[in-house]
Structure formats: C-alpha cells, structure tokens
Design a protein around this motif. Structure first.
Motif, PDB file in Angstrom:
ATOM      1  N   GLN A 102       0.826  -1.199   0.000  1.00  0.00           N
ATOM      2  CA  GLN A 102       0.000   0.000   0.000  1.00  0.00           C
ATOM      3  C   GLN A 102       0.865   1.255   0.000  1.00  0.00           C
ATOM      4  N   SER A 104       2.457   4.929  -1.105  1.00  0.00           N
ATOM      5  CA  SER A 104       3.056   5.432  -2.338  1.00  0.00           C
ATOM      6  C   SER A 104       4.388   4.757  -2.658  1.00  0.00           C
ATOM      7  N   THR A 124      -1.962  -2.307  -4.088  1.00  0.00           N
ATOM      8  CA  THR A 124      -2.900  -1.210  -3.824  1.00  0.00           C
ATOM      9  C   THR A 124      -2.125   0.084  -3.577  1.00  0.00           C
ATOM     10  N   THR A 126      -0.889   3.827  -3.944  1.00  0.00           N
ATOM     11  CA  THR A 126      -1.611   5.073  -4.175  1.00  0.00           C
ATOM     12  C   THR A 126      -0.620   6.200  -4.446  1.00  0.00           C
ATOM     13  N   ASN A 147      -3.094  -0.727  -9.864  1.00  0.00           N
ATOM     14  CA  ASN A 147      -2.970  -0.103  -8.551  1.00  0.00           C
ATOM     15  C   ASN A 147      -3.969   1.039  -8.470  1.00  0.00           C
ATOM     16  N   LYS A 148      -3.723   1.998  -7.608  1.00  0.00           N
ATOM     17  CA  LYS A 148      -4.610   3.160  -7.475  1.00  0.00           C
ATOM     18  C   LYS A 148      -3.815   4.451  -7.649  1.00  0.00           C
ATOM     19  N   ASN A 172      -5.198   2.069 -13.529  1.00  0.00           N
ATOM     20  CA  ASN A 172      -4.940   3.093 -12.522  1.00  0.00           C
ATOM     21  C   ASN A 172      -5.835   4.297 -12.802  1.00  0.00           C
TER      22      ASN A 172
END
Length: 931
Positions: A102, A104, A124, A126, A147-148, A172
């Motif tokens: 998770q 960045s 995941t 961000t 991913n996000k 994304n």
C-alpha cells in the motif's frame, strides 16, 4: 527451486555471511521474510517469488550493500515499499507484483543509479509516480499496472527514460495527454495505458517506434473525430514489428481509417472495442496474414462482412458483435480453418447460415443470435466435432426441422435455438449429446411428443422446450436426469399424469409445467414440496399436492365407488346444485368485493400474518436505537431487533411518513409482498400500522433478518481489512448472480400480474447465513398488465418512475414506459459491478464514460484481465492455479460480462429477457464448476 519446500524461511540464513545468491522461489514458504538477511554482506540476489510469505518487507534489507536483484512477486506481503531501499546503490532489479502493498512509491528509489527494472503491478499503491523515478536513465522496464496511482505523465518522459522498452500502467487513474516524447525512447516494445483517464489525441509520433510490438490504450478518454485525429493509426503502419493493437474509447469516433489494412503483417491481435465509429470493415483486411484475433464489438460499423475476410488463414477468434452489419455471412468464412470462436450476434445479418461453416473443424463456439438469419440450419454445422462450448442461434428467422445430425454434437455443452420458426419433431438423436448441460428449443413450432432419448443427456442441467406445440405425456425416464436444475415445458399441449419421478431430482430447483393438459395427483416430495420451485398454472385436471399450490383435493376410492352408485340420482341433483352454488357464489363474490373496498390493505395482511404492536417493535430494537440501524433510505430506515419471547432476530423497516410518498410506498410494498413467494425474495413476517408514543402515525414491515448484510457491503466494504478478509470468490459471485436472476424471472414470468421491481441494486440484494440471495425493498414495485410487461414500445403516456442513479434504465429517464426490461437493465449493471468491483457511479465514469463502456473496452485475456476486480484475481492467480485453470476462469469471466452487456443494452428492444438471462448464467456456472 521447484521442490515445493514449505514452512518458514529459517532465520539461520542470516548467519551465512558468504552467501551471494538466495533462490527460494516457486515453493510454499510462509511466514515472514527474515530481517537478518541484511547481515549477509555479500548477498547479491534474493529470489522469493511465488510463495505464501506474509508480513511486511523488512526495512533492514535496505542495508544489504551489494544487492542487485530482489524478487518478491506473488506472495501475501503487506505494508509499504521501504524508503530505506534508496540506499541500495547497486540494485538493478526490484519486482514485487501480486501482493497487497500500500501507500506510495518511495521517492528514495530515484536515488538508485543502476535501477533498470521496476515491477510493482497488482498491489494497492496510491499517490503519484515520484518525479525522481523519471531521472533513472537506465530504466528499461517500468510496470505499476492494477494499482490506485494517479497523476499526469511528464511530457518529456521519453527523453528522460531513453532506454525504456516496457511501460505498463493499466488499471490506474492516470490522466492528461499521452506524451509525444515516448517516440524518443526508440527501443520501446510495449506500451500499455489501458483503463485510465488519459485524454486528448493519440500522438502520431508513435509511428517512429520501429521495435513497438504491443500498444494498448483501451478504455480512456482519448479522442478522435476526423482523419487528422486518426493519423496515429496511419503512422503505426510504420511499426513493422507490431503484434498487438488494442484501441477503444467512448471518444474515438469518426470513420475507421482504411489504413487498418496496411498495418504490419506481423499483427496478431487487433481490437477496437465500444467506440462510436462509423464506416465499414476496410477492404484489404486480408493483408493481415498473421492475424489470429480480430475484435471490433459494439461500434457502429455498417455494410457487409467482406469476402476477403476468408483469407485471414491464421484467424482463431472473430468478434464483430453489436454492430449494424448487414447482408449475408460470406461463404468464404469456411476458409478460416483455424477459427475457434465466431461471434456475430446482435447485428442485422440476413440470409442463410452458410454451409461452409461446416469446414471450421476447430470451431468451439458459434454465436449468431439476434440477427435476421433465415432458411434452414445447414446439416454441416452439426458435423463440427470440436464444437463444445456453445451453439446459439436464438432470435432469428430460421425455419424447417432441427436436423437429425444434431446428435453428432456429442461434446456440445450449450445449444440454443430459442425464438425461431423451427418446426417438425424434436429429433431422437439428441440423446447422443451426452455432454449437453443447457438445451433450449423454446418459442418455436415443434410438435409431436418429447423423445424419451433426452433422458440419455446425463449432464443436462437446464431444459427449455416451452412455447411450442408439443403433445403427449412427459417421458417417465426424465426422472433419471439426476443433475437437472431447471425445466421449462410450459405452454405446450402435453397431457397425461404428472411425472412423479421429478421429485427424485435432488438438484432440480425450478420446474415449469404450466399451461398443458396434465392430470392426476401432484406428488409432495422433492421439488413438488416447495411452491416457489414449481409452476403448474393452467393444468385444470391436477389435484392434491401441498396446500400452497391451492389445488383441489383428489377424490378417495370410497368417494369414487359411491359416485358410481349414485350416478342416475346425481344426473338430476347436479344441475340444481350447480345452479344454486353459482348463485351463492355470485352473492359471495359481490359481498367480498364490497368488504374488500372497506378494509385497508394492512387488515388483509393481518388475516395472514401475526399481529405486532408498536411497543413490541420498540422493545425489540431498543427504542429504534442507532446502534441497531442497518440501513436508511428516502422512505424508511431498517433496524435489527429481537422480537417476542423467542427473541427471533428480525429486520424492522420503519417508514418515514413525513416524506411525501412514504405511505404509498408502504402500501405498494404490502401489496407486492403479500402476493409473491420465492426462495430468493425477502420473506415478510408481518406488518404494523399503529401510532407511536407521540401519537403520530407509525407504519413498519417486519422481515427475516439477513445476517450477511447486503451485496453492496460485500462489494464495497467500509475498510480495506474487511475487503481482504471477507471478499467474494468467483463461485459465490456466480451463485449470487443466479439467485438474483431467478428472483426476477419469477417476478416477471410467474406472477400474475407480472411484477417489476423498479429499484434493483446491490443494497437491495440481501444475503442470509448461507450467502443465498433475498431480493428486498419493493417500495417502488409496479404491477403490470400482460400487454405492458411484454411491450417495449415507447409510450407518450409515461408512468412516473423512481429508481437509483446508475441502475435505473435509460428509457425511464426519458419518460419511457415501465416494463420488465427495466429490471433486466438493472440486473446487467449489477453483473458488471459484481466482476469489476466498480459502482456505476464511480468517479472514473464521467464525460461520457460509463461502467458498461468501461467493460466493453476492457481487455479480458487471461494474461491481462484488466477490468476484473483484483480480489477475484487474487484467487485466480493462486499458487495452485495452472494455466488451464486461468484460461477456464477467464472464459467464465468473459461469459458473465457478455451477459451483463447484453442485459444493460441502452435499447430495451435489444435486451434479453430474464428467463434467458437466468438460463445463461446457470449454464456459465455449470461450465465453470465442471472445469
């Protein structure tokens, strides 16, 4: 190492100070990564991929001075990519895809001068890609798909990363333009930007990339409206190594350029999906001699399929679904001898099915439904030995008999010729199709008896012979079909006693024998013991059965003997008795009508359901405490509670009577719930119409409590922890989809009058202890006359309709008439949401993009299931999954998405009905579970 080692990785490895290479990949290790590996000062390579490791990546690894390669793919790692990795000055390769990492990407990675390979897809993550990453001039492989992440790519990306060969960013939230400077990285081989929010024009400079082999930009906001905008496609004709080209966007309009036919002869895969294109299939398409997959579905292509398409000798998959193609299927199609799949459904094709299709001996799937094909079905089609997945010719104008050669399809699982004008007898040779699971001949002109040989189809799970002219008795041997799940023999002229052996079918969940001439006693065992699983309407000579069927009692032997002795006397008495009974019945009917007008709907409910007071409900819910609040909507709030001495758990829906329309919603829901019964509909316990402690009107409905909440809560949990621990696997999602379809099919086709739910959405799909579905909230339901339910015509006298944005059918917003196809649209959207994990109101869907278009444009190949919910993919890509498993799962996913798209068609005329949708989903699950 491939010895399937298991257990924890021993801490003692950290004592091996001379260790240089540690390769424990492709085993079954679990536990955590030992942090003391950092003490191995000479360690250069760590390979731990494809295990079951959990926990976080140890920050201590950032102090391993000579580490060059770190591979952690396909584990269960959580936490973050440690910023301490910025100290690994010798690191060249870092790969951690398919984990649960998770936050960045640390900007500290930008300090690694030798980093050339970075792969972190399917996590995941961000935030944005740190600008520092774009300073790594040696980078040749960069992959962060699924991913996000968000942000805009720097316009000078190709200049800053001149050695880049692979840029993998699908799935994304990246936005902004595609950088034209990508053409400066002259070694580019793969660019995948699919499923993002990129906008603007596709740069024509990409044609300079001589090594480009794979270019994917489906499902973005990329634009084209004229020939200048399509110059990028002209330029791609210079890419002599191009193998894969996937386009598709809600903004890619204009005329499809003829330069498509001038692309490299190395092209193997071409897809332009769900775009507002016009034009025809370009002439010269035969020059793409290595093309093995051509997909141009749901565009606006017109004209005929050119004969030249038969020269694409390498073609294995042809998908031209959902266009406006006319004319005949070219006879040259028979030259595609390697073809596995042919999808031409939902067009305006006419004329006969060419007999040359019989030459396609590798064909596994042939789908031609919803066209205007006529003539007879050529016998050659039934000589396709490998036709195993599907033969669907439904909703055409085909006529003549079903050839006896159909028995040659011994491996076929799904045969559908529903909705044609086929006639004659059902061939007895069908019994040779022993692999058949889904069989539909409904809505044709077949006559004669049902052949007993159908009972030889031991794998049959769904049988639809409804709406024909069949006669005679149901073969007793049908009782040997032990795995049968759904039977529809309604609307024929079948006679004889009812088939008792159906009660032995343990898997049978729905049996429709309505509107025949069956007679005799109805059994009570098996499927006959549940009124929601059987339909016997229109058989006037049936008797007995369970009380819920409301059939007359069968006469006893003694009564029969007595009736014979009294025959002459009854010849006189019967006319008098019948006349008197008729007069009394008329008086009773008039009295009942007057009484019904005076009684409220709630009092009718009270005759059938136990009474409950406001005080009892207040006590059960602890004063309607917010701690017991389950859900809240415009017209009501739902509380859980423990009712009565038995402390039975219930759900209490309290109506907000201060809201305009709430009282009407209460009455509508009462009316609906008192007249419908099905295992997949919410069961009402009772109602309450009273006053509260302040003397205000109080109305509530009391339902069975659903301990597993709603489908919405499972698809979109409030926190990530719940998502990781309680996500729905693919089998559960299929079961849920089938349960919803069965509920709607019952409402639309087994209720008189038909019922339209009008507000179907995941929050109204409730789940019990066994995860079975119970559809609820009938506050907006509509009862339809038969003519209305079957009509899809636009109406100037529209009926006011309310629903939920994203799920409500588009014709309702334009004032269209309420129909069952509105529910079908909502069901289609739910299917798409089930597999993508995205609500139709997701922020991604704006500026013309929608959930439907997102799916249409997506790539669902087994290597790149870009649009599928990653929680499903975590099951798909488990260590135990073989390539064949993944292929079969992918086929299942694509089939479900196809049903979702067919149900959510913007035009109500083009949607399938709920019976067909339910049957299709049942067949898909059967094929998947068998695989």
């Amino acid at each position: 190492m491939n010895n399937a080692l298991q257990g924890n990785i021993p801490d003692e490895l950290g004592r091996l100070h001379k260790l240089q290479l540690l390769n424990l990949g492709y085993n079954s290790f679990h536990g955590v990564i030992p942090s003391n590996l950092s003490k191995c000062s000479r360690l250069e390579i760590i390979e731990l991929e494809y295990n079951q490791l959990s926990g976080v990546i140890p920050v201590e690894l950032g102090s391993t001075p000579k580490l060059k390669l770190l591979a952690l793919d396909n584990n269960n790692l959580i936490g973050v990519i440690p910023p301490s990795f910025g100290n690994l000055s010798t690191l060249m390769l870092f790969s951690c895809m398919y984990n649960n990492l998770q936050r960045s990407i640390p900007k500290e990675l930008g300090k690694l001068p030798k980093l050339a390979f970075f792969q972190a897809s399917v996590n995941t993550l961000t935030g944005t890609i740190p600008q520092e990453i774009f300073n790594l001039s040696l980078m040749f492989y960069f992959s962060v798909g699924q991913n996000k992440l968000h942000g805009i790519l720097p316009q000078e990306l190709g200049i800053k990363l001149p050695k880049l060969q692979v840029l993998f960013l699908p799935g994304n939230h990246f936005s902004g333009p595609v950088p034209p400077s990508l053409s400066n990285a002259s070694s580019f081989e793969e660019i995948n930007l699919s499923n993002n929010n990129f906008s603007g024009k596709i740069p024509s400079e990409l044609g300079r990339l001589q090594s480009l082999s794979n270019f994917r930009v489906t499902n973005n906001q990329l634009e084209a409206s004229n020939a200048d905008d399509w110059k990028f496609l002209d330029s791609l004709t210079n890419c002599s190594k191009l193998q894969v080209l996937l386009l598709g966007s809600s903004q890619l309009g204009g005329i499809l350029p003829s330069s498509v036919a001038n692309l490299s002869t190395t092209l193997e895969k071409l897809a332009i999906a769900s775009s507002p294109l016009t034009g025809t299939i370009p002439s010269g398409i035969q020059r793409l001699v290595n093309l093995n997959e051509m997909r141009i579905p749901y565009c606006n292509l017109v004209g005929e399929i050119p004969d030249e398409i038969g020269k694409l000798a390498s073609l294995r998959r042809l998908v031209l679904t959902g266009n406006k193609l006319t004319g005949q299927i070219p006879f040259s199609i028979g030259n595609l001898t390697l073809l596995n799949e042919l999808h031409l459904f939902e067009n305006y094709l006419e004329g006969p099915i060419p007999a040359s299709i019989g030459e396609l001996q590798q064909l596994r799937l042939l789908v031609l439904y919803d066209n205007r094909l006529n003539g007879s079905i050529p016998k050659e089609v039934f000589n396709l030995q490998y036709l195993s997945q599907q033969l669907d010719l439904a909703n055409n104008l085909l006529e003549g008999p079903l050839p006896a050669e159909v028995g040659g399809l011994k491996n076929l699982m799904r045969l559908v010729v529903y909705g044609n004008m086929l006639s004659g007898h059902i061939p007895t040779t069908l019994g040779q199709c022993e692999m058949m699971e889904y069989f539909s001949l409904g809505n044709n002109l077949f006559q004669g008896t049902i052949p007993h040989t159908i009972s030889n189809m031991k794998g049959l799970k769904m049988l639809d012979l409804s709406r024909n002219k069949l006669s005679g008795a149901i073969p007793p041997s049908f009782g040997n079909l032990t795995v049968l799940e759904l039977v529809d023999l309604s609307d024929n002229d079948l006679s004889g006693p009812i088939l008792e052996s159906f009660g032995d079918l343990k898997h049978l969940f729905y049996l429709n024998l309505s509107y025949n001439k069956l007679r005799g006693e109805v059994p009570v065992r098996g499927v006959y013991g549940n009124s929601t699983e059987i339909s016997l309407f229109g058989n006037k000579e049936l008797c007995g059965g369970i009380s819920e069927l409301h059939l007359p009692a069968c006469p006893t032997v003694k009564a029969i003997k007595k009736s014979k002795k009294s025959y002459l006397w009854l010849k006189v008495v019967i006319p008098i008795t019948v006349s008197a009974a008729l007069i009394l019945a008329l008086f009773a009917l008039a009295y009942q009508k007057r009484k019904a007008k005076k009684e409220s709907l709630n009092s009718l409910l009270e005759e059938q359901y136990p009474r409950v007071t406001y005080e009892e409900l207040a006590k059960a819910t602890e004063g309607f405490s917010s701690d017991n609040l389950i859900a809240s909507g415009k017209y009501g709030s739902v509380y859980k509670g423990s009712l009565g001495d038995s402390q039975k758990m219930v759900a209490v829906k309290v109506f907000k009577l201060q809201e305009r329309g709430a009282s009407k919603s209460f009455l509508i829901e009462c009316e609906a719930l008192r007249s419908i019964r099905h295992r997949n509909l919410i069961k009402i316990i009772t109602s309450c119409s009273s006053i509260d402690r302040e003397g205000r009107d109080f109305k509530a409905l009391i339902f069975e409590y659903m301990p597993n909440g709603s489908l919405d809560q499972w698809l979109h949990p409030a926190n990530n922890e719940l998502q990781q621990s309680n996500h729905l696997n693919l089998t559960q999602r299929l079961n849920i989809a089938i349960d919803i379809a069965d509920a709607l099919d019952y409402l639309h086709n087994s209720c008189q009058p038909p019922v339209v739910h009008c507000d179907l959405k995941p929050s109204n799909v409730l789940l019990d202890n066994s995860m079975a579905v119970h559809v609820g909230d009938f506050g907006l339901a509509k009862f339809l006359a038969e003519a209305v339910s079957k009509s899809l015509q636009d109406s100037s006298s529209s009926i006011a309709i309310k629903g939920t944005i994203g799920y409500v059918a588009p014709e309702y917003g334009a004032g269209g008439q309420v129909s069952t196809s509105g529910d079908v649209y909502s069901y289609g959207i739910i299917l798409l949401e089930l597999l993508t994990g995205k609500r139709p109101t997701n922020d991604l869907f704006k500026d013309g993009m929608s959930l439907r278009k997102f799916v249409e444009a997506g790539d669902t190949s087994e290597q790149n299931m870009e649009i599928i919910d990653r929680t499903i993919l975590s099951d798909v890509h488990s260590d135990e999954a073989t390539n064949n498993d993944i292929m079969k799962i992918n086929e299942c996913l694509v089939s479900v998405l196809d049903v979702g798209l067919a149900c959510s068609d913007p035009s109500p005329r083009n949607r399938m009905n709920m019976t067909d949708a339910a049957a299709k989903m049942l067949a898909i699950r059967s094929i998947y579970l068998r695989a």
